[in-house]
Design a protein around this motif. Structure first.
Motif, short mmCIF file in Angstrom:
data_model
loop_
_atom_site.label_atom_id
_atom_site.label_comp_id
_atom_site.label_asym_id
_atom_site.label_seq_id
_atom_site.Cartn_x
_atom_site.Cartn_y
_atom_site.Cartn_z
N GLN A 167 0.83 -1.20 0.00
CA GLN A 167 0.00 0.00 0.00
C GLN A 167 0.87 1.25 0.00
OE1 GLN A 167 -3.00 -0.06 3.03
NE2 GLN A 167 -4.39 1.14 1.79
N GLN B 17 -2.51 -6.56 -2.26
CA GLN B 17 -3.92 -6.92 -2.17
C GLN B 17 -4.57 -6.60 -3.51
OE1 GLN B 17 -6.18 -5.37 1.14
NE2 GLN B 17 -4.52 -5.73 2.60
N LYS B 18 -5.45 -7.46 -3.93
CA LYS B 18 -6.12 -7.27 -5.22
C LYS B 18 -7.33 -6.35 -5.02
CE LYS B 18 -3.07 -10.03 -6.80
NZ LYS B 18 -1.75 -9.41 -6.85
N THR B 19 -6.97 -5.12 -4.66
CA THR B 19 -7.97 -4.09 -4.38
C THR B 19 -7.63 -2.86 -5.20
OG1 THR B 19 -8.15 -4.89 -2.10
CG2 THR B 19 -9.01 -2.68 -2.56
N ARG B 20 -8.59 -2.31 -5.88
CA ARG B 20 -8.36 -1.11 -6.67
C ARG B 20 -7.72 -0.01 -5.82
NH1 ARG B 20 -13.98 -0.16 -10.04
NH2 ARG B 20 -13.67 -1.73 -11.66
N PHE C 25 -4.79 0.05 -4.48
CA PHE C 25 -3.99 -0.39 -3.33
C PHE C 25 -2.60 0.23 -3.36
CE2 PHE C 25 -1.35 -3.39 -0.92
CZ PHE C 25 -2.08 -3.40 0.27
N TYR D 71 -4.42 -2.70 -10.18
CA TYR D 71 -4.69 -2.37 -8.77
C TYR D 71 -3.90 -1.17 -8.28
CZ TYR D 71 -6.97 -6.88 -9.01
OH TYR D 71 -7.77 -7.91 -9.40
N GLU E 90 -8.13 -2.39 -13.29
CA GLU E 90 -8.47 -2.38 -11.86
C GLU E 90 -7.80 -1.23 -11.11
OE1 GLU E 90 -10.82 -4.08 -10.81
OE2 GLU E 90 -10.97 -5.94 -11.96
N GLY F 28 -7.69 2.31 -9.11
CA GLY F 28 -8.61 3.09 -8.29
C GLY F 28 -8.93 4.43 -8.91
#
Length: 657
Positions: free
Chosen positions: A144, A177-180, A182, A205, A238, A240
């Protein structure tokens, strides 16, 4: 060290210059060669490399079963990790890269493709002419707020193609982490010496955290501050924010065959003078908002000759006007979408060429200029100002939902398309609709080289707004009906000058002259079937040798009438000091005139007045419903009249004065 086993260490207090506990720690400015070794069962890392070490050989080692992961390295020493080893079977199969030192002057090295991922913490920055190569097949996973920044004439080369076999081995830049959002993403800044390369890469991501200084928006890949890059055959997904961002003064040598999808705010964010870098070989769909955001910021300058490709999502211009001083070409099939009060303005010699026909096949692929909301007047429209260039062309285009906001300075009225202040344009085969005002506006001293086969419909105030000396640009090959007011407004402003010989075609709506008199000093021809409708106190005056030739037919008479069907609603047709044999009314209807203030040398109100030494022939015409006489002729003038119907005029058929 060769053919050694180092195991069950990585405990106690680490050595002074080591970054963390490990079986094998190389710190300070030490030098080591280690090959064919087994480094295993550490309570922490298998190995750790400090920032200033020299690892001459680290090949064919097996680094496994370590608690924290395979290795812990600084960004300045990650290139010592050799791809011939194995780094799997650890509690976490990673080589942790601490973005601490940066890669500076003289650095030119490669991060090998490992069978584990690089886990990048913090910011890895290339600066001062550094060159980092990422080997085909490598995976970089970012924590992050971490990111990779290329600046100060440095260069990143990430080509996911095996140079020997041409085998595809994608390079992956991803989030832990596979989070937009990140991690931050890849940012290129002030690195224009040679292009950085992303080829056959996956960047995902990112677009989170704090953006870098010269980036305009959060993105997986951002190029700003005059940087230079080449991005091809890659997938940007992906984010953010946006998939990509092109900011000020950047150069994109190639942006082809990319897939930009599943990004939160859209495919891309570009400045207006950088949108030309996008290629229709890529795909830009499947995002939360399927568009490329074009920021009206820098203008398309006089030194630019650019083309916007027909990508598979709209270019979205949010606010303000894209001002074009150079040359802008829009490819067939393109959609340009505008936010509230946004617009496209060509000025000071700037050109727009928008031809929705494929040149090789003649296939129809309309170009669409539309509003972000399908609401009349949502955006300003397309305005040509001070651009007398033959390249200005709209062909097979749709222009809709404009005519709003503040009009541009020299346009007479709000419109979807306005040509003003000495500009030149061709508009053919277009649909101009749903304006909050007029479909089109032609202002002072303009040249409309062609206005054929257009459909002008569903506009709030009417089809078009023109000056009296520009109405002749309209063509009867188009249609002008279906508007809230089916008419073309003719503004009595400039006169039809002595040097002009013009024809008003029989369009399918009336020409509407609202106030004042259209004065003709040149030659005006009215085509059969045309209708001229006059507002209160307006009129038509031939003066100082001016000519009116209005020759209709029995089936297609020419009509001169009042907006309201009331006697005396408008002045009438007056001939004043024009002794020309070409003056003729044949198969015409002249009605509801004879009102307002008469012209200077007429002594009586009439539908038609021939005064001050003028000459006119009237045949096969109907002169009716005047508030005064049907026609008046002064003693020094000549009227030849035959086979006319002169009826229902308040003071009688005619008077000689």
């Amino acid at each position: 060290m060769a053919y050694c086993v180092v195991e069950y260490a990585g405990g106690g207090d680490e050595f002074w210059q080591a970054d963390d506990n490990a079986n094998l720690a190389v710190g300070g400015s030490s030098r080591l060669a280690a090959s064919n070794c087994a480094v295993r069962e550490s309570a922490a890392w298998g190995f750790t490399f400090g920032p200033e070490v020299n690892v001459d050989d680290f090949s064919k080692n097996i680094v496994t079963a370590n608690a924290a992961g395979a290795g812990f390295v600084r960004d300045a020493s990650a290139h010592h990790v050799d791809g011939s080893g194995t780094y799997t079977g650890n509690d976490d199969d990673i080589v942790h890269v601490w973005g601490r030192d940066g890669l500076g002057a003289g650095f030119d090295a490669t991060w090998d493709a490992l069978d584990a991922r690089y886990r990048v913490a913090k910011l890895v920055e290339l600066r001062k002419d550094a060159h980092l190569t990422i080997a085909p097949g490598a995976t970089l996973s970012f924590e992050q707020e971490a990111g990779l920044k290329v600046s100060e004439s440095s260069q990143l080369t990430a080509a996911g193609i095996d140079p020997n076999t041409e085998e595809s081995k994608p390079i992956t830049f991803t989030g832990e982490q596979k989070t937009r959002g990140f991690w931050r993403g890849l940012y290129f800044e002030t690195s224009d010496r040679v292009p950085s390369v992303l080829e056959n890469c996956v960047v995902e991501y990112g677009g989170g955290g704090d953006e870098y200084w010269t980036a305009d928006a959060h993105a997986n890949v951002a190029v700003g501050g005059g940087a230079r890059a080449r991005v091809t055959h890659s997938t940007l997904r992906e984010s953010g924010g946006y998939g990509f961002n092109f900011a000020e003064e950047v150069t994109i040598d190639s942006f082809v065959n990319n897939t930009v999808t599943r990004n939160a705010t859209g495919a891309g964010h570009v400045r207006d003078d950088r949108a030309q870098f996008l290629s229709d070989t890529g795909t830009y769909t499947g995002n939360d908002v399927d568009r490329v955001y074009v920021w009206q910021r820098d203008d398309i300058g006089t030194d630019l000759d650019v083309t916007w490709d027909a990508i598979d999502v709209p270019y979205f211009v949010d606010t303000g006007a894209i001002e074009t001083y150079g040359n802008l070409t829009i490819d067939p099939g393109t959609t340009v979408e505008f936010g509230q009060d946004a617009g496209l303005k060509l000025l000071d010699g700037g050109t727009l060429t928008a031809v929705g026909i494929v040149p090789d096949t003649e296939e129809s692929k309309p170009i669409t200029f539309t509003g972000g909301q399908k609401t009349r007047g949502y955006w300003r429209g397309i305005y040509f100002q001070q651009t007398d260039r033959t390249e200005n062309q709209l062909r097979n285009c749709v222009v809709e939902y404009g005519g709003g906001g503040d009009e541009y300075w020299s346009a007479d009225a709000k419109a979807n398309v306005a040509v003003s202040n000495g500009s030149r344009a061709r508009i053919d085969g277009c649909t101009i609709r749903e304006s909050g005002a007029w479909g089109f506006d032609f202002s002072d001293d303009v040249s409309v080289d062609s206005f054929t086969r257009n459909t002008v419909t569903a506009n709030a105030e009417g089809a078009g707004h023109v000056r009296d000396d520009t109405a002749h640009f309209l063509s009867d090959t188009g249609t002008y009906t279906g508007n809230d007011e089916d008419r073309v407004y003719v503004w009595q402003r400039d006169d039809i000058r002595e040097s002009m010989a013009v024809t008003w075609d029989a369009i399918d709506v009336p020409y509407f002259i609202d106030t004042g008199a259209v004065s003709v000093y040149g030659a005006l021809t009215i085509e059969p079937g045309a209708t001229l409708e006059f507002g209160q106190d307006s009129g038509l005056r031939m003066y100082d040798g001016g000519i009116l030739s209005a020759v209709g037919t029995g089936d297609e008479p020419i009509t001169f009438t009042g907006e309201q069907k009331t006697r005396g609603y408008w002045r009438g047709i007056y001939f004043d000091d024009t002794n020309r044999t070409e003056n003729e009314l044949r198969y015409c209807v002249v009605e509801y005139g004879g009102g307002g203030n008469e012209f200077w040398n007429a002594k009586e109100h009439a539908n038609v007045a021939v005064t001050n030494g003028s000459r006119l022939s009237i045949r096969h015409s109907t002169i009716r419903n005047s508030a005064g006489y049907g026609y008046e002729v002064t003693a020094d003038s000549t009227l030849t009249a035959s086979t006319n119907s002169v009826v229902s005029n308040a003071l009688g058929a005619s008077v000689n004065t």
